[in-house]
Design an enzyme around this catalytic site. Structure first.
Site, short mmCIF file in Angstrom:
data_model
loop_
_atom_site.label_atom_id
_atom_site.label_comp_id
_atom_site.label_asym_id
_atom_site.label_seq_id
_atom_site.Cartn_x
_atom_site.Cartn_y
_atom_site.Cartn_z
CD GLU A 18 8.55 -11.82 -0.45
OE1 GLU A 18 9.50 -11.20 -0.96
OE2 GLU A 18 7.51 -12.10 -1.07
CE LYS A 42 7.77 -4.87 -7.36
NZ LYS A 42 7.44 -4.97 -5.94
NE ARG A 56 11.10 -7.57 -9.98
CZ ARG A 56 11.51 -7.02 -8.83
NH1 ARG A 56 12.19 -7.74 -7.95
NH2 ARG A 56 11.24 -5.76 -8.55
N1 PXG Z 1 9.37 -8.73 -1.74
C1 PXG Z 1 8.23 -8.11 -2.05
C2 PXG Z 1 6.94 -8.77 -1.77
C3 PXG Z 1 8.27 -6.85 -2.66
O1 PXG Z 1 7.14 -6.23 -2.98
C4 PXG Z 1 10.69 -6.91 -2.53
C5 PXG Z 1 10.58 -8.17 -1.96
C6 PXG Z 1 12.05 -6.35 -2.81
O2 PXG Z 1 12.31 -6.39 -4.22
P1 PXG Z 1 13.23 -5.28 -4.92
O3 PXG Z 1 13.28 -5.72 -6.34
O4 PXG Z 1 12.53 -3.95 -4.76
O5 PXG Z 1 14.53 -5.33 -4.25
C7 PXG Z 1 9.52 -6.24 -2.90
C8 PXG Z 1 9.57 -4.89 -3.52
C9 PXG Z 1 6.55 0.05 -1.40
C10 PXG Z 1 7.50 -0.67 -2.27
O6 PXG Z 1 5.94 1.01 -1.87
C11 PXG Z 1 7.75 -2.01 -2.09
C12 PXG Z 1 8.63 -2.68 -2.94
C13 PXG Z 1 9.29 -2.00 -3.94
C14 PXG Z 1 9.04 -0.65 -4.09
C15 PXG Z 1 8.13 0.03 -3.28
O7 PXG Z 1 6.40 -0.33 -0.22
N2 PXG Z 1 8.79 -4.00 -2.75
#
Ligand code: PXG
Length: 291
Positions: free
Chosen positions: A182, A149, A50
């Site tokens: 989301e 991301k 990713r």
């Molecule tokens: N949507 C968004 C906008 C994200 O930033 C997810 C979905 C979930 O994706 P994953 O691949 O993690 O299942 C994310 C990921 C934090 C933090 O510090 C946030 C994320 C990941 C790690 C830390 O709040 N978000």
């Protein structure tokens, strides 16, 4: 703590980047958040894939191969002797001039921080989250695709501010068509009977690694898993709603916009998938140590 920056592992006090780095000046870069469970980097391959796709989408040339980066991630975890924790992998456009032009940046900067994270207090996993819909729309895919991301998280930060100001810790973000996209940093699922539904990525969701894992686990457990356009109605009337993310893991949602969801506590499907996820986390991913 040892941090990886500019190709080296250095003590955290020495881990610095230039004020001319375009990651700082323009939010120009990409990142990943990755968990370490039980001495394994959870789904490292998927996170690296990713990251490289995000980089490609913003025309950022990665300064190392995927395999070199994989080794740097493993080395950083080992240097910090982590068996459980959280990795923040950041790639900035690098040092450039005081102008947008990314092509004037010499070399992308790779930063690896291996530490720990706790997003919500443990009680909230038992009680479930109360959330609200916020006015800040998720970025239009045609402007800045939410599948990237990127280091440009102001869209999410603005949503989070609205949630916090409303007295809750997370929120639902809608896309410009008013459909569910989301949460500010998590994906969202609804459960109705034996069917699990989550918005497709084109509705404005990041393709979450946890989302993918949960879809796989739910499929194996015999649920009918669907990616479908969702409106708030689908959430309000669901048996269960839960969020998924690397930091949040799997957390039940018990109230949305003052409507109680299901029985008002994290439901049996949420709990079943949480347990399955815990099991998966024990064994899936890049092992860091011999034992
Ligand atoms: N949507 C968004 C906008 C994200 O930033 C997810 C979905 C979930 O994706 P994953 O691949 O993690 O299942 C994310 C990921 C934090 C933090 O510090 C946030 C994320 C990941 C790690 C830390 O709040 N978000």
């Amino acid at each position: 703590m040892k941090v990886y920056v500019s190709g080296k592992l250095v003590p955290e006090k020495q881990a610095k980047v230039s004020v001319f780095d375009h990651g700082l000046l323009y939010g120009d870069g990409v990142f990943e958040g990755i968990r370490i469970y039980n001495g394994r980097v959870f789904m490292l391959t998927e996170h690296l894939d990713r990251l490289y796709d995000s980089a490609k989408a913003i025309a950022l040339k990665m300064p190392m191969t995927k395999d070199e980066l994989r080794q740097a991630v493993v080395a950083t975890c080992r240097a910090n002797r982590l068996r459980n924790g959280y990795i923040r992998l950041v790639v900035t456009r690098g040092v450039g001039t005081l102008g947008l032009n990314p092509y004037l940046c010499k070399r992308a900067e790779v930063i690896i921080i291996a530490a720990s994270i706790q997003l919500y207090p443990p009680e909230l996993y038992e009680q479930g989250l109360k959330i609200v819909t916020v006015g800040t729309l998720r970025n239009a895919a045609e402007a800045l695709n939410p599948r990237i991301k990127s280091l440009n998280y102001l869209n999410n930060v603005l949503a989070k501010i609205e949630a916090l100001n409303a007295g809750v810790m997370e929120c639902i973000m809608l896309n410009p068509a008013g459909q569910v996209a989301e949460a500010s940093g998590d994906n969202i699922f609804a459960v109705r009977g034996r069917t699990l539904t989550t918005p497709p990525c084109w509705c404005g969701a990041l393709r979450g690694i946890t989302r993918d894992a949960v879809m796989e686990l739910a499929g194996q457990a015999g649920y009918d898993v669907r990616e479908e356009v969702m409106n708030r109605y689908d959430l309000y009337t669901a048996d269960e709603v839960f969020l998924t993310g690397t930091a949040a893991e799997i957390i039940g949602v018990v109230e949305i916009d003052r409507r109680v969801i299901g029985a008002g506590c994290p439901g049996p499907v949420t709990q079943e998938l949480e347990a399955a996820f815990r099991e998966l986390a024990k064994t899936r991913g890049e092992p860091l140590y011999r034992r």
